[in-house]
Design a protein around this motif. Structure first.
Motif, PDB file in Angstrom:
ATOM      1  N   GLN A   4       0.801  -1.223   0.000  1.00 16.05           N
ATOM      2  CA  GLN A   4       0.000   0.000   0.000  1.00 16.05           C
ATOM      3  C   GLN A   4       0.837   1.277   0.000  1.00 16.05           C
ATOM      4  O   GLN A   4       0.382   2.324  -0.381  1.00 16.05           O
ATOM      5  CB  GLN A   4      -0.912   0.039   1.239  1.00 16.05           C
ATOM      6  N   ILE A   5       2.095   1.178   0.458  1.00 12.02           N
ATOM      7  CA  ILE A   5       2.800   2.432   0.713  1.00 12.02           C
ATOM      8  C   ILE A   5       3.749   2.891  -0.392  1.00 12.02           C
ATOM      9  O   ILE A   5       4.433   3.865  -0.218  1.00 12.02           O
ATOM     10  CB  ILE A   5       3.552   2.388   2.076  1.00 12.02           C
ATOM     11  N   TYR A   6       3.784   2.208  -1.501  1.00  8.74           N
ATOM     12  CA  TYR A   6       4.614   2.753  -2.589  1.00  8.74           C
ATOM     13  C   TYR A   6       3.713   3.292  -3.702  1.00  8.74           C
ATOM     14  O   TYR A   6       2.612   2.782  -3.934  1.00  8.74           O
ATOM     15  CB  TYR A   6       5.624   1.726  -3.112  1.00  8.74           C
ATOM     16  N   PRO A   7       4.211   4.314  -4.402  1.00  4.89           N
ATOM     17  CA  PRO A   7       3.370   4.927  -5.443  1.00  4.89           C
ATOM     18  C   PRO A   7       3.334   4.147  -6.760  1.00  4.89           C
ATOM     19  O   PRO A   7       2.464   4.405  -7.591  1.00  4.89           O
ATOM     20  CB  PRO A   7       4.011   6.299  -5.649  1.00  4.89           C
ATOM     21  N   LEU A  92       9.523   0.972  -7.612  1.00  7.95           N
ATOM     22  CA  LEU A  92       8.170   1.157  -7.064  1.00  7.95           C
ATOM     23  C   LEU A  92       8.111   2.398  -6.179  1.00  7.95           C
ATOM     24  O   LEU A  92       7.126   3.149  -6.201  1.00  7.95           O
ATOM     25  CB  LEU A  92       7.735  -0.090  -6.282  1.00  7.95           C
ATOM     26  N   VAL A  93       9.179   2.638  -5.454  1.00  8.47           N
ATOM     27  CA  VAL A  93       9.228   3.830  -4.585  1.00  8.47           C
ATOM     28  C   VAL A  93       9.220   5.101  -5.440  1.00  8.47           C
ATOM     29  O   VAL A  93       8.615   6.106  -5.077  1.00  8.47           O
ATOM     30  CB  VAL A  93      10.467   3.759  -3.650  1.00  8.47           C
ATOM     31  N   GLN A  94       9.861   5.017  -6.597  1.00  8.03           N
ATOM     32  CA  GLN A  94       9.885   6.181  -7.507  1.00  8.03           C
ATOM     33  C   GLN A  94       8.584   6.336  -8.293  1.00  8.03           C
ATOM     34  O   GLN A  94       8.446   7.256  -9.094  1.00  8.03           O
ATOM     35  CB  GLN A  94      11.004   6.024  -8.530  1.00  8.03           C
ATOM     36  N   GLY A  95       7.660   5.402  -8.151  1.00 14.89           N
ATOM     37  CA  GLY A  95       6.374   5.520  -8.840  1.00 14.89           C
ATOM     38  C   GLY A  95       6.344   4.871 -10.208  1.00 14.89           C
ATOM     39  O   GLY A  95       5.436   5.138 -11.002  1.00 14.89           O
ATOM     40  N   LEU A 133       7.356  -8.885  -0.424  1.00 15.07           N
ATOM     41  CA  LEU A 133       6.770  -8.062  -1.488  1.00 15.07           C
ATOM     42  C   LEU A 133       5.894  -8.926  -2.410  1.00 15.07           C
ATOM     43  O   LEU A 133       6.336  -9.958  -2.904  1.00 15.07           O
ATOM     44  CB  LEU A 133       7.891  -7.417  -2.319  1.00 15.07           C
ATOM     45  N   LEU A 134       4.654  -8.482  -2.613  1.00 10.74           N
ATOM     46  CA  LEU A 134       3.745  -9.215  -3.496  1.00 10.74           C
ATOM     47  C   LEU A 134       3.333  -8.319  -4.657  1.00 10.74           C
ATOM     48  O   LEU A 134       3.233  -7.103  -4.494  1.00 10.74           O
ATOM     49  CB  LEU A 134       2.495  -9.657  -2.730  1.00 10.74           C
ATOM     50  N   PRO A 135       3.088  -8.908  -5.814  1.00 16.42           N
ATOM     51  CA  PRO A 135       2.642  -8.094  -6.948  1.00 16.42           C
ATOM     52  C   PRO A 135       1.248  -7.504  -6.683  1.00 16.42           C
ATOM     53  O   PRO A 135       0.457  -8.063  -5.921  1.00 16.42           O
ATOM     54  CB  PRO A 135       2.573  -9.097  -8.099  1.00 16.42           C
ATOM     55  N   LYS A 215      -4.929   4.032  -9.636  1.00 13.91           N
ATOM     56  CA  LYS A 215      -3.773   4.402  -8.823  1.00 13.91           C
ATOM     57  C   LYS A 215      -3.177   5.746  -9.264  1.00 13.91           C
ATOM     58  O   LYS A 215      -2.146   6.182  -8.740  1.00 13.91           O
ATOM     59  CB  LYS A 215      -2.722   3.281  -8.884  1.00 13.91           C
ATOM     60  N   GLY A 216      -3.780   6.378 -10.252  1.00 11.71           N
ATOM     61  CA  GLY A 216      -3.315   7.689 -10.705  1.00 11.71           C
ATOM     62  C   GLY A 216      -2.068   7.619 -11.571  1.00 11.71           C
ATOM     63  O   GLY A 216      -1.373   8.621 -11.761  1.00 11.71           O
TER      64      GLY A 216
END
Ligand code: TMP
Length: 219
Positions: A4-7, A92-95, A133-135, A215-216
């Motif tokens: 939930q916490i990565y963009p 993932l952290v970088q979106g 980490l799950l997809p 997710k934008g």
């Protein structure tokens, strides 16, 4: 890392040998790129150089019948730990949208069900190596092993160590993927990989695009 916490958004492609997942995944990646998405295309075992070196060891037919199932499991887990730490998590952290050609479900299917190593040990290794980490979305390209292996033979290159396993082994892989899909229908989306290629691609896009919009990551 909690999903939930990565963009970013994490998509994985799974299936038996010769399921067409790589072709379909590459088409999806190219389409998303053409829509302006920031993408990382990668694969397992592999990705960063350390993991690609481990891939060479894993697929080398020289070790057929020699590599112990536990060695195999630990090498897949080691390659994944490096892949997640060096490429997937930062992306993932970088979106970014990450598409990985295989991921953790393959270990449950191949080393767990097909090689009969304990599933709970494999899940524990995933917690240790990849922080569980799950997809966000997994496509399972379902094909009977006889059809898939025939496609692999038609590619005209020498089979790697896993492809060269018996049809029974690949039947167990398929059955286990189907079971995993039935256990997690929210995440794992099954596609009939014997259908028409364009129809499959349409199905894959139709599933992916609304999730990226939600997710934008796509307008
Ligand atoms: P590929 O053919 O999709 O490139 O995958 C390489 C082989 O590795 C394939 O036969 C499936 C196998 N594999 C496992 O056995 N366990 C795993 O965890 C992964 C990622 C792949």
């Amino acid at each position: 890392m909690n999903n939930q916490i990565y963009p970013g958004f994490f998509i994985t492609l799974e299936g038996c040998e010769g399921s067409g997942k790589t072709t379909q995944g590459r088409k999806l990646a190219a389409h998303l790129q053409s829509l302006g998405c920031d993408m990382l295309w990668t694969r397992e075992p592999g990705g960063p150089p350390i993991a690609e070196r481990i891939r060479e060891l894993l697929l080398d037919t020289h070790y057929a019948g020699v590599m112990d199932a536990r060695t195999e499991l630990l090498l897949y887990a080691a390659a994944r730990a490096q892949h997640v730490a060096q490429w997937i998590r930062p992306a993932l952290v970088q979106g970014q949208i990450v598409i990985s050609d295989r991921f953790a479900d393959a270990t449950l299917a191949y080393q767990g069900y097909a090689r009969t190593l304990p599933l709970e040990d494999i899940r524990q290794l995933h917690r240790i190596g990849a922080n569980n980490l799950l997809p966000d979305l997994t496509f399972l390209f379902d094909v009977p092993p006889e059809v898939g292996l025939q496609r692999v033979r038609q590619r005209g290159r020498k089979a790697d160590r896993l492809e060269a396993e018996t049809v029974e082994f690949h039947r167990r892989v398929r059955a286990s993927y189907l079971e995993l899909a039935s256990l997690e229908p929210q995440r794992i989306f099954m596609v009939d990989a014997t259908s028409d290629m364009d129809a499959i691609q349409a199905e894959v896009r139709a599933k992916t695009i609304p999730l990226l919009r939600a997710k934008g990551l796509l307008s």
